[in-house]
Design an enzyme around this catalytic site. Structure first.
Site, PDB file in Angstrom:
ATOM      1  N   PHE A 151     -16.520 -67.216 -76.943  1.00 39.76           N
ATOM      2  CA  PHE A 151     -15.776 -66.791 -78.121  1.00 39.76           C
ATOM      3  C   PHE A 151     -15.494 -67.977 -79.044  1.00 39.76           C
ATOM      4  CE2 PHE A 151     -12.054 -65.882 -80.560  1.00 39.76           C
ATOM      5  CZ  PHE A 151     -12.347 -64.614 -81.044  1.00 39.76           C
ATOM      6  N   GLU A 152     -15.066 -69.100 -78.433  1.00 39.05           N
ATOM      7  CA  GLU A 152     -14.759 -70.284 -79.244  1.00 39.05           C
ATOM      8  C   GLU A 152     -16.028 -70.834 -79.892  1.00 39.05           C
ATOM      9  OE1 GLU A 152     -12.645 -73.349 -77.179  1.00 39.05           O
ATOM     10  OE2 GLU A 152     -12.770 -74.731 -78.882  1.00 39.05           O
ATOM     11  N   ASP A 162      -8.550 -69.844 -83.482  1.00 38.79           N
ATOM     12  CA  ASP A 162      -9.495 -70.296 -84.513  1.00 38.79           C
ATOM     13  C   ASP A 162      -9.145 -69.656 -85.853  1.00 38.79           C
ATOM     14  OD1 ASP A 162     -10.134 -67.726 -83.472  1.00 38.79           O
ATOM     15  OD2 ASP A 162     -12.067 -67.818 -84.494  1.00 38.79           O
ATOM     16  N   GLU A 172      -6.139 -59.391 -68.058  1.00 38.60           N
ATOM     17  CA  GLU A 172      -7.116 -58.922 -69.057  1.00 38.60           C
ATOM     18  C   GLU A 172      -7.212 -57.403 -68.922  1.00 38.60           C
ATOM     19  OE1 GLU A 172      -9.237 -60.384 -71.665  1.00 38.60           O
ATOM     20  OE2 GLU A 172      -9.343 -58.219 -71.798  1.00 38.60           O
ATOM     21  N   ASP A 224      -2.011 -54.537 -69.436  1.00 40.95           N
ATOM     22  CA  ASP A 224      -1.332 -55.180 -70.561  1.00 40.95           C
ATOM     23  C   ASP A 224      -0.450 -56.329 -70.058  1.00 40.95           C
ATOM     24  OD1 ASP A 224       0.152 -55.868 -72.794  1.00 40.95           O
ATOM     25  OD2 ASP A 224       0.545 -53.804 -73.391  1.00 40.95           O
ATOM     26  N   ASP A 259      -6.458 -62.004 -80.142  1.00 41.52           N
ATOM     27  CA  ASP A 259      -7.044 -61.271 -81.283  1.00 41.52           C
ATOM     28  C   ASP A 259      -6.144 -61.447 -82.500  1.00 41.52           C
ATOM     29  OD1 ASP A 259      -9.294 -59.946 -79.889  1.00 41.52           O
ATOM     30  OD2 ASP A 259      -7.690 -59.031 -78.733  1.00 41.52           O
ATOM     31  N   LYS A 274      -6.042 -57.873 -90.728  1.00 39.15           N
ATOM     32  CA  LYS A 274      -5.535 -57.007 -91.810  1.00 39.15           C
ATOM     33  C   LYS A 274      -4.011 -56.913 -91.723  1.00 39.15           C
ATOM     34  CE  LYS A 274      -9.577 -54.029 -91.740  1.00 39.15           C
ATOM     35  NZ  LYS A 274     -10.087 -52.753 -91.228  1.00 39.15           N
TER      36      LYS A 274
HETATM   37  C1  SAM Z   1     -10.556 -62.717 -78.666  1.00 36.11           C
HETATM   38  S1  SAM Z   1     -10.592 -62.410 -76.961  1.00 36.11           S
HETATM   39  C2  SAM Z   1     -10.497 -64.051 -76.235  1.00 36.11           C
HETATM   40  C3  SAM Z   1     -10.926 -64.063 -74.791  1.00 36.11           C
HETATM   41  C4  SAM Z   1     -10.851 -65.435 -74.092  1.00 36.11           C
HETATM   42  N1  SAM Z   1      -9.487 -65.952 -74.062  1.00 36.11           N
HETATM   43  C5  SAM Z   1     -11.790 -66.442 -74.725  1.00 36.11           C
HETATM   44  O1  SAM Z   1     -11.321 -67.441 -75.272  1.00 36.11           O
HETATM   45  O2  SAM Z   1     -13.011 -66.219 -74.668  1.00 36.11           O
HETATM   46  C6  SAM Z   1      -8.948 -61.771 -76.675  1.00 36.11           C
HETATM   47  C7  SAM Z   1      -8.854 -61.051 -75.328  1.00 36.11           C
HETATM   48  O3  SAM Z   1      -7.505 -60.716 -75.086  1.00 36.11           O
HETATM   49  C8  SAM Z   1      -7.482 -59.455 -74.438  1.00 36.11           C
HETATM   50  N2  SAM Z   1      -6.135 -58.911 -74.672  1.00 36.11           N
HETATM   51  C9  SAM Z   1      -5.568 -58.636 -75.859  1.00 36.11           C
HETATM   52  N3  SAM Z   1      -4.313 -58.206 -75.702  1.00 36.11           N
HETATM   53  C10 SAM Z   1      -4.065 -58.214 -74.359  1.00 36.11           C
HETATM   54  C11 SAM Z   1      -2.946 -57.868 -73.581  1.00 36.11           C
HETATM   55  N4  SAM Z   1      -1.804 -57.431 -74.140  1.00 36.11           N
HETATM   56  N5  SAM Z   1      -3.036 -57.986 -72.242  1.00 36.11           N
HETATM   57  C12 SAM Z   1      -4.178 -58.418 -71.666  1.00 36.11           C
HETATM   58  N6  SAM Z   1      -5.280 -58.779 -72.362  1.00 36.11           N
HETATM   59  C13 SAM Z   1      -5.225 -58.667 -73.700  1.00 36.11           C
HETATM   60  C14 SAM Z   1      -8.601 -58.681 -75.062  1.00 36.11           C
HETATM   61  O4  SAM Z   1      -9.057 -57.632 -74.223  1.00 36.11           O
HETATM   62  C15 SAM Z   1      -9.652 -59.769 -75.251  1.00 36.11           C
HETATM   63  O5  SAM Z   1     -10.531 -59.842 -74.148  1.00 36.11           O
END
Ligand code: SAM
Length: 245
Positions: free
Chosen positions: A224-225, A188, A102, A129, A152, A156
């Site tokens: 989040f879900e 979702d 994360e 990352d 995410d 868009k």
């Molecule tokens: C929409 S949130 C979902 C979080 C969690 N999986 C949940 O279901 O509650 C997406 C997460 O992915 C992380 N994220 C996005 N791209 C990433 C990457 N390349 N490496 C690590 N984390 C990433 C974001 O910081 C964010 O916290």
């Protein structure tokens, strides 16, 4: 998830920055930089536990057996958020080791607190990352599973290039899975789900899972879900297996 973004910058300015890249993130990334301070209690927990069970993403291959203190099937969760699923699934499968990746430090801090409170021993955390983690830190054919829950969606069209799950990432994930390993994705977002299904089905190293999965697919509902349920979105689960050799 854009709650901590600076409010005085336009989307376009942020896009340009991201496309120019930075020393830490030299390509278009699937996340935005989000600031977020830790609470005093989180900071204490971070200082106590991070040196043992957390690491910043780097270029060196991880010796996972040394880090966990055992040689067990390894599962990586990409974008673990606050770690709700990570913790529940680690407890449900004590025979497996889990690495949660994360970028968002307060999310990692919440996960650390739960790990400490509940004395969970089979989780390690990486901050940075996940693409770098897969490329540099984990060996090919080393993973029993990869989980991506609610990536995410970048809805868009001009942001679609930022989506984590595109053909190159599928190929990278598949290359890190062992023969018979599993990729489990949940989203979702209906349009992203279609896109993920199409790209995943086109990845030649992956196939429909028609053998017993080496990991649980039972997920807890994350915060989040829950928001997705409240607005009536349905959840799509997508599961592939790495072709068995
Ligand atoms: C929409 S949130 C979902 C979080 C969690 N999986 C949940 O279901 O509650 C997406 C997460 O992915 C992380 N994220 C996005 N791209 C990433 C990457 N390349 N490496 C690590 N984390 C990433 C974001 O910081 C964010 O916290």
């Amino acid at each position: 998830m854009r709650d901590n973004e600076p409010v005085n910058r336009s989307d376009q300015e942020a896009d340009k920055d991201q496309e120019r890249g930075s020393r830490l993130h030299p390509r278009v990334t699937s996340f935005r930089s989000r600031r977020g301070a830790l609470t005093a209690t989180q900071q204490v927990c971070w200082d106590e536990t991070w040196p043992q069970i957390g690491r910043d993403v780097g270029d060196d291959r991880i010796d996972t057996a040394a880090w966990f203190g055992r040689d067990a099937p390894l599962i990586v969760e990409i974008g673990s958020g606050t770690g709700t699923a990570t913790a529940a699934m680690a407890k449900a499968e004590p025979q497996n080791d889990l690495i949660a990746v994360e970028v968002y430090r307060p999310g990692l801090a919440q996960c650390l607190q739960q790990i400490q409170r509940e004395e969970i021993t089979n989780i390690r955390l990486l901050r940075g990352d996940a693409v770098d983690v897969l490329e540099n830190m984990l060996a090919p054919e080393s993973l029993t599973g990869v989980r991506v829950f609610f990536p995410d969606p970048w809805p868009k069209a001009r942001h679609h290039k930022r989506r984590l799950l595109q053909a190159p990432t599928f190929a990278l994930i598949a290359s890190r899975l062992q023969s018979g390993g599993v990729l489990h994705v949940a989203t979702d977002h209906a349009e992203y789900a279609e896109f993920i299904a199409e790209v995943g089905n086109a990845e030649p190293q992956l196939t429909a899972l028609d053998w017993e999965s080496p990991m649980t697919h039972e997920r807890p509902v994350t915060k989040f879900e829950n928001k997705a349920h409240l607005v009536g979105s349905s959840i799509t689960e997508l599961i592939w297996g790495k072709i068995r050799s």
